[in-house]
Scaffold this active site. Structure first.
Site, PDB file in Angstrom:
ATOM      1  N   GLN A 109       0.655  -1.248  -0.191  1.00  0.00           N
ATOM      2  CA  GLN A 109      -0.042  -0.114  -0.048  1.00  0.00           C
ATOM      3  C   GLN A 109       0.934   1.247   0.069  1.00  0.00           C
ATOM      4  O   GLN A 109       2.100   1.254   0.483  1.00  0.00           O
ATOM      5  CB  GLN A 109      -0.967  -0.030   1.203  1.00  0.00           C
ATOM      6  CG  GLN A 109      -0.151  -0.226   2.396  1.00  0.00           C
ATOM      7  CD  GLN A 109      -1.145  -0.975   3.581  1.00  0.00           C
ATOM      8  OE1 GLN A 109      -2.127  -1.358   3.335  1.00  0.00           O
ATOM      9  NE2 GLN A 109      -0.345  -1.649   4.613  1.00  0.00           N
ATOM     10  N   TYR A 128     -11.038   5.660  18.985  1.00  0.00           N
ATOM     11  CA  TYR A 128     -11.222   4.246  18.184  1.00  0.00           C
ATOM     12  C   TYR A 128     -10.309   3.350  19.170  1.00  0.00           C
ATOM     13  O   TYR A 128     -10.642   2.248  19.278  1.00  0.00           O
ATOM     14  CB  TYR A 128     -10.448   4.426  16.803  1.00  0.00           C
ATOM     15  CG  TYR A 128     -10.228   3.344  15.970  1.00  0.00           C
ATOM     16  CD1 TYR A 128     -11.575   2.700  15.536  1.00  0.00           C
ATOM     17  CD2 TYR A 128      -9.175   2.650  15.931  1.00  0.00           C
ATOM     18  CE1 TYR A 128     -11.321   1.693  14.435  1.00  0.00           C
ATOM     19  CE2 TYR A 128      -8.836   1.345  15.170  1.00  0.00           C
ATOM     20  CZ  TYR A 128     -10.050   1.064  14.542  1.00  0.00           C
ATOM     21  OH  TYR A 128      -9.781  -0.177  13.611  1.00  0.00           O
ATOM     22  N   ASP A 135       0.057   0.152  13.805  1.00  0.00           N
ATOM     23  CA  ASP A 135       0.658   1.693  14.365  1.00  0.00           C
ATOM     24  C   ASP A 135       0.618   1.344  15.860  1.00  0.00           C
ATOM     25  O   ASP A 135       1.563   2.272  16.327  1.00  0.00           O
ATOM     26  CB  ASP A 135      -0.529   2.489  14.198  1.00  0.00           C
ATOM     27  CG  ASP A 135      -2.009   2.026  14.384  1.00  0.00           C
ATOM     28  OD1 ASP A 135      -2.273   1.698  15.621  1.00  0.00           O
ATOM     29  OD2 ASP A 135      -2.793   2.098  13.557  1.00  0.00           O
ATOM     30  N   ASP A 188      -8.150  -4.953  14.010  1.00  0.00           N
ATOM     31  CA  ASP A 188      -8.000  -3.600  13.799  1.00  0.00           C
ATOM     32  C   ASP A 188      -7.345  -3.287  12.286  1.00  0.00           C
ATOM     33  O   ASP A 188      -6.086  -3.097  12.129  1.00  0.00           O
ATOM     34  CB  ASP A 188      -6.923  -3.216  14.727  1.00  0.00           C
ATOM     35  CG  ASP A 188      -6.678  -1.397  14.268  1.00  0.00           C
ATOM     36  OD1 ASP A 188      -7.360  -0.839  13.940  1.00  0.00           O
ATOM     37  OD2 ASP A 188      -5.533  -1.094  14.866  1.00  0.00           O
ATOM     38  N   SER A 203      -7.297  -2.382   8.061  1.00  0.00           N
ATOM     39  CA  SER A 203      -7.986  -1.056   7.224  1.00  0.00           C
ATOM     40  C   SER A 203      -9.284  -1.555   6.480  1.00  0.00           C
ATOM     41  O   SER A 203      -9.966  -2.559   6.728  1.00  0.00           O
ATOM     42  CB  SER A 203      -6.972  -0.932   6.083  1.00  0.00           C
ATOM     43  OG  SER A 203      -5.919  -2.038   5.845  1.00  0.00           O
ATOM     44  N   ASP A 204      -9.968  -0.640   5.677  1.00  0.00           N
ATOM     45  CA  ASP A 204     -11.095  -1.040   5.100  1.00  0.00           C
ATOM     46  C   ASP A 204     -11.206  -2.135   3.986  1.00  0.00           C
ATOM     47  O   ASP A 204     -10.089  -2.412   3.761  1.00  0.00           O
ATOM     48  CB  ASP A 204     -11.699   0.370   4.543  1.00  0.00           C
ATOM     49  CG  ASP A 204     -11.838   1.367   5.502  1.00  0.00           C
ATOM     50  OD1 ASP A 204     -12.291   1.169   6.452  1.00  0.00           O
ATOM     51  OD2 ASP A 204     -11.148   2.498   5.435  1.00  0.00           O
ATOM     52  N   TYR A 242     -12.548  10.030  10.798  1.00  0.00           N
ATOM     53  CA  TYR A 242     -12.957   9.044  10.124  1.00  0.00           C
ATOM     54  C   TYR A 242     -14.134   9.391   9.120  1.00  0.00           C
ATOM     55  O   TYR A 242     -15.021  10.261   9.464  1.00  0.00           O
ATOM     56  CB  TYR A 242     -13.288   7.850  10.728  1.00  0.00           C
ATOM     57  CG  TYR A 242     -12.012   7.063  11.335  1.00  0.00           C
ATOM     58  CD1 TYR A 242     -10.739   7.111  10.772  1.00  0.00           C
ATOM     59  CD2 TYR A 242     -12.369   5.909  12.341  1.00  0.00           C
ATOM     60  CE1 TYR A 242      -9.873   6.410  11.304  1.00  0.00           C
ATOM     61  CE2 TYR A 242     -11.278   5.120  12.696  1.00  0.00           C
ATOM     62  CZ  TYR A 242      -9.907   5.298  12.059  1.00  0.00           C
ATOM     63  OH  TYR A 242      -8.798   4.609  12.667  1.00  0.00           O
TER      64      TYR A 242
HETATM   65  N1  AAT Z   1      -5.230   1.428  14.153  1.00  0.00           N
HETATM   66  C1  AAT Z   1      -5.946   2.057  13.412  1.00  0.00           C
HETATM   67  C2  AAT Z   1      -5.379   2.053  11.952  1.00  0.00           C
HETATM   68  C3  AAT Z   1      -5.838   0.875  11.257  1.00  0.00           C
HETATM   69  S1  AAT Z   1      -4.515   0.507  10.465  1.00  0.00           S
HETATM   70  C4  AAT Z   1      -4.871  -1.037   9.679  1.00  0.00           C
HETATM   71  C5  AAT Z   1      -3.700  -2.033   9.733  1.00  0.00           C
HETATM   72  O1  AAT Z   1      -4.180  -3.138   8.965  1.00  0.00           O
HETATM   73  C6  AAT Z   1      -2.896  -1.669   8.698  1.00  0.00           C
HETATM   74  O2  AAT Z   1      -1.614  -1.738   9.350  1.00  0.00           O
HETATM   75  C7  AAT Z   1      -2.404  -2.515   7.500  1.00  0.00           C
HETATM   76  O3  AAT Z   1      -1.357  -2.908   7.101  1.00  0.00           O
HETATM   77  C8  AAT Z   1      -3.040  -3.725   8.149  1.00  0.00           C
HETATM   78  N2  AAT Z   1      -3.665  -4.869   7.435  1.00  0.00           N
HETATM   79  C9  AAT Z   1      -4.242  -4.741   6.114  1.00  0.00           C
HETATM   80  N3  AAT Z   1      -4.655  -5.851   5.624  1.00  0.00           N
HETATM   81  C10 AAT Z   1      -4.169  -6.812   6.610  1.00  0.00           C
HETATM   82  C11 AAT Z   1      -4.304  -8.188   6.536  1.00  0.00           C
HETATM   83  N4  AAT Z   1      -4.887  -8.920   5.579  1.00  0.00           N
HETATM   84  N5  AAT Z   1      -3.685  -8.923   7.581  1.00  0.00           N
HETATM   85  C12 AAT Z   1      -2.983  -8.203   8.592  1.00  0.00           C
HETATM   86  N6  AAT Z   1      -2.941  -7.088   8.521  1.00  0.00           N
HETATM   87  C13 AAT Z   1      -3.691  -6.009   7.482  1.00  0.00           C
HETATM   88  C14 AAT Z   1      -7.229   0.842  10.899  1.00  0.00           C
HETATM   89  C15 AAT Z   1      -7.757   1.919  10.047  1.00  0.00           C
HETATM   90  C16 AAT Z   1      -9.418   2.022   9.879  1.00  0.00           C
HETATM   91  C17 AAT Z   1      -9.675   3.003   8.909  1.00  0.00           C
HETATM   92  C18 AAT Z   1     -11.142   3.240   8.726  1.00  0.00           C
HETATM   93  N7  AAT Z   1     -11.410   4.053   7.779  1.00  0.00           N
END
Ligand code: AAT
Length: 286
Positions: free
Chosen positions: A35, A65, A90, A159, A161-162, A227
């Site tokens: 990404q 959050y 993070d 936790d 990403s989308d 958000y």
């Molecule tokens: N703590 C709030 C931030 C996040 S970050 C989401 C994390 O998910 C990122 O570090 C990303 O690298 C990780 N991630 C994504 N896909 C995977 C996966 N398949 N396996 C493991 N980790 C993963 C959340 C933000 C929310 C945003 C809302 N709009």
């Protein structure tokens, strides 16, 4: 000198609306194997992390959050000793989970080691959770990791990403089956599940996946001004039929909350998180 504004544009998940932050300085920008990673200093919200153009957290409001996605499940479990975090590179969730007095062991699985390294460098208030010796960090895909782990965890917090990008599989029915089998008896889960204001269909489909697998499934919300729509929700599921997520089994006193430096969570906001608007209740029960 003013650099301009960052806008969270063009996501299918929040059509026609975008939050903007006024940027003082770009601190870091790179394309990892998974990404685009961007860290900026804003004028009003401290530093902010973006992945693929989507705001992941700002220093000003991340606590809402991170405290809620951590303590809603942790305070619903009588003894959450062994906790898995999927995503969370993070460090914000790891920071909160390690404050809970019953937690003995934390495993964090994030797909992108560059997010972890960049956050360690630029976001120390969050990444301090990653430096805790009780946190075992694994770099890998959360879905794959769960495929190889059964009956291990009391609580699993996703936790992520989308659902557009590397986290896509973490919003599917098969993921909820994996979550279930990775739990110990009495275990429970919480997952980032988007906002009902702009992606109600997504919230409902994730809820249905959870409901199809867990005897107890519910949705709770918190307010995160940066958000999309200012609100985000969590899907929670429990293996135990008696679990009532809306009534915490662990209540921290004000003294405890101060000692843990919590700024958002308490038992009142825990209960309130489950009070949903009628249109959301109706959609979830349809
Ligand atoms: N703590 C709030 C931030 C996040 S970050 C989401 C994390 O998910 C990122 O570090 C990303 O690298 C990780 N991630 C994504 N896909 C995977 C996966 N398949 N396996 C493991 N980790 C993963 C959340 C933000 C929310 C945003 C809302 N709009």
């Amino acid at each position: 000198m003013k650099l301009g504004w960052f806008s969270e544009l063009n996501s299918e998940l929040w059509p026609g609306v975008a939050l903007s932050l006024e940027v003082e300085e770009v601190l870091h920008s790179e394309r990892s194997s998974f990404q685009d990673i961007l860290v900026v200093k804003t004028f009003t919200h401290g530093k902010a992390l973006m992945l693929d153009g989507v705001i992941q957290c700002t220093e000003k409001d991340e606590m809402s959050y991170h405290e809620m996605i951590s303590y809603l499940p942790l305070c619903s479990h009588p003894k959450p000793k062994n906790v898995l975090i999927v995503g969370g590179g993070d460090g914000g969730v790891a920071r909160e989970v390690t404050k809970h007095p019953d937690v003995e062991r934390v495993t964090l699985v994030d797909i992108d080691d560059r997010v972890i390294e960049v956050c360690k460098q630029y976001l120390p208030r969050l990444s301090l959770g990653l430096n805790n010796p009780y946190v075992n960090i694994i770099v890998g895909d959360g879905f794959e990791f769960l495929n190889h782990h059964q009956g291990e965890f009391d609580v699993i917090i996703t936790d992520s990403s989308d659902p557009i990008g590397p986290a896509e599989n973490l919003f599917k029915h098969a993921y909820y089956q994996l979550l279930k089998s990775a739990l110990k008896p009495g275990g429970l889960i919480a997952s980032q599940a988007g906002t009902a204001w702009s992606n109600l269909d997504q919230v409902c489909s994730t809820f249905q996946h959870c409901k199809a697998v867990f005897p107890v499934a519910t949705y709770a919300v918190t307010s995160v001004p940066t958000y999309p729509t200012g609100q985000i929700g969590f899907i929670l599921g429990s293996l135990t039929e008696q679990t009532n997520f809306a009534e915490p089994v662990k209540v921290f006193s004000d003294k405890d909350l101060d000692r843990m430096s919590l700024m958002y969570y308490n038992d009142k906001i825990h209960r309130a998180a489950f009070a949903l608007p009628r249109f959301v209740e109706k959609a979830l029960n349809a």
